[in-house]
Design an enzyme around this catalytic site. Structure first.
Site, PDB file in Angstrom:
ATOM      1  N   PRO A 247       0.814  -1.170   0.000  1.00 42.59           N
ATOM      2  CA  PRO A 247       0.000   0.000   0.000  1.00 42.59           C
ATOM      3  C   PRO A 247       0.877   1.260   0.000  1.00 42.59           C
ATOM      4  O   PRO A 247       1.564   1.557   0.957  1.00 42.59           O
ATOM      5  CB  PRO A 247      -0.764  -0.137   1.310  1.00 42.59           C
ATOM      6  CG  PRO A 247      -0.731  -1.601   1.653  1.00 42.59           C
ATOM      7  CD  PRO A 247       0.295  -2.205   0.801  1.00 42.59           C
ATOM      8  N   GLU A 248       0.855   1.950  -1.104  1.00 43.71           N
ATOM      9  CA  GLU A 248       1.481   3.276  -1.114  1.00 43.71           C
ATOM     10  C   GLU A 248       0.413   4.288  -0.726  1.00 43.71           C
ATOM     11  O   GLU A 248      -0.684   3.905  -0.322  1.00 43.71           O
ATOM     12  CB  GLU A 248       2.067   3.568  -2.502  1.00 43.71           C
ATOM     13  CG  GLU A 248       3.149   2.564  -2.893  1.00 43.71           C
ATOM     14  CD  GLU A 248       3.920   2.971  -4.133  1.00 43.71           C
ATOM     15  OE1 GLU A 248       3.937   4.168  -4.471  1.00 43.71           O
ATOM     16  OE2 GLU A 248       4.517   2.085  -4.769  1.00 43.71           O
TER      17      GLU A 248
ATOM     18  N   ARG B 120       3.015 -10.546   6.056  1.00 49.19           N
ATOM     19  CA  ARG B 120       4.463 -10.385   6.261  1.00 49.19           C
ATOM     20  C   ARG B 120       4.802  -9.664   7.565  1.00 49.19           C
ATOM     21  O   ARG B 120       5.959  -9.657   7.976  1.00 49.19           O
ATOM     22  CB  ARG B 120       5.079  -9.656   5.069  1.00 49.19           C
ATOM     23  CG  ARG B 120       5.033 -10.500   3.822  1.00 49.19           C
ATOM     24  CD  ARG B 120       5.532  -9.742   2.620  1.00 49.19           C
ATOM     25  NE  ARG B 120       6.985  -9.623   2.614  1.00 49.19           N
ATOM     26  CZ  ARG B 120       7.667  -9.029   1.641  1.00 49.19           C
ATOM     27  NH1 ARG B 120       7.032  -8.494   0.622  1.00 49.19           N
ATOM     28  NH2 ARG B 120       8.962  -8.967   1.696  1.00 49.19           N
TER      29      ARG B 120
ATOM     30  N   ARG C 270      22.956  16.602  -3.734  1.00 51.43           N
ATOM     31  CA  ARG C 270      22.882  15.182  -3.385  1.00 51.43           C
ATOM     32  C   ARG C 270      23.385  14.331  -4.544  1.00 51.43           C
ATOM     33  O   ARG C 270      23.020  14.543  -5.694  1.00 51.43           O
ATOM     34  CB  ARG C 270      21.426  14.799  -3.041  1.00 51.43           C
ATOM     35  CG  ARG C 270      20.821  15.585  -1.891  1.00 51.43           C
ATOM     36  CD  ARG C 270      21.470  15.288  -0.563  1.00 51.43           C
ATOM     37  NE  ARG C 270      21.307  13.906  -0.156  1.00 51.43           N
ATOM     38  CZ  ARG C 270      20.268  13.461   0.564  1.00 51.43           C
ATOM     39  NH1 ARG C 270      19.306  14.280   0.939  1.00 51.43           N
ATOM     40  NH2 ARG C 270      20.212  12.202   0.918  1.00 51.43           N
TER      41      ARG C 270
END
Length: 271
Positions: free
Chosen positions: A2-3, A108, A151
């Site tokens: 689930p995002e 999980r 970055r």
DNA sequence: CGTGTGCCCTGACAGC
DNA sequence: TGCTGTCAGGGCACAC
């Protein structure tokens, strides 16, 4: 997991049943998921009334009239089952309210639950360092420029970092970079303003479309009422290794591994 | 500080 | 009602 879109869909689904209702019973079927269930969870929530549901990044929020908020994270395989016909061995926590039952199911067990004072919700350590919501006004090109400046890490990995943007996961980062024509392996600091100007609306588009579609569907995700979502059929690049690129019609989708996770992209049109 | 790696856990699937 | 290897939507702890 689930995002973000799936969590949003889940929260909306739960709200239809739970908003304003009193929690009659809360049962724990094991002592923990990823982490132990918080001390006093059952006592704190039994008899409490749900005052609102919400979401921050990929975390669902159940606010109660006892000035406490239950936070849940669905990990990779978590979902809520509403009125399950038969119990499942991975129903770890079950709420009974308003004549319905709600089972937090997570094979999980990468998901977890916490309980915090609502007034201090955003002091919760994870929330305290989290970046802006991608669907709100806080996420701007300027924020992205500042967060990515200098970055050297790949843009793909930086977008997965919840401190840069909150709520993006592997699917939608792949999809957004694809649609914006940005190479996922490019250093974040080298993704300049024009590309970010394309990326930002693209992130919003893929998330919003997915929410409209009711959350994407992989094999272990279902909407709270059990209906499957169907954004998965709209994936343009995720999981499409070896297929022709639908953007440039010239390239072939490649799969590479970044940070131990798969990235799919078109080497021809993502620069 | 930033960056890279391994790992938590179960289940589905491909290949033998 | 085979076995084994690989992979899966996340995020944390740890090493350098």
């Amino acid at each position: 997991m689930p995002e973000l879109p799936e969590v949003e869909t889940t929260v909306r689904g739960l709200a239809q049943f739970l908003d304003g209702q009193r929690i009659e019973r809360l049962v724990l079927n094991r002592p923990d998921m990823r982490f132990p269930f918080p001390e006093g969870l059952v006592q704190s929530l039994t008899g409490a009334r749900v005052t609102a549901l919400g979401r921050r990044a990929k975390y669902g929020l159940i606010h109660t009239d006892r000035d406490s908020t239950m936070i849940f994270h669905l990990g990779m395989s978590g979902r809520w089952r509403i009125d399950p016909e038969t119990p499942d061995k991975h129903d770890h926590l079950v709420i009974e309210a308003a004549g319905h039952s709600f089972a937090l199911n997570d094979p999980r067990r990468f998901g977890y639950v916490d309980l915090v004072d609502t007034a201090a919700l955003y002091d919760w350590p994870t929330f305290a360092v989290m970046g802006p919501e991608p669907l709100g006004d806080e996420l701007t090109v300027e924020h992205l420029r500042a967060a990515l400046k200098g970055r050297r890490q790949a843009i793909k990995l930086l977008l997965l970092d919840q401190r840069v943007v909150a709520g993006l996961g592997n699917i939608y980062v792949c999809e957004a970079l694809f649609r914006a024509g940005i190479n996922p392996r490019k250093a974040g600091g080298r993704v300049f303003r024009p590309a970010l100007e394309r990326l930002l609306p693209t992130i919003r588009d893929v998330l919003e479309q997915s929410i409209v579609d009711g959350g994407s569907s992989l094999r272990d995700y279902a909407k709270p009422d059990g209906e499957l979502g169907y954004f998965a059929t709209r994936f343009q690049v995720y999981g499409r290794e070896g297929e022709p690129c639908v953007r440039c019609d010239d390239g072939v989708v490649r799969r590479v591994v970044q940070g131990g996770r798969s990235t799919w992209f078109c080497p021809k049109c993502q620069h």
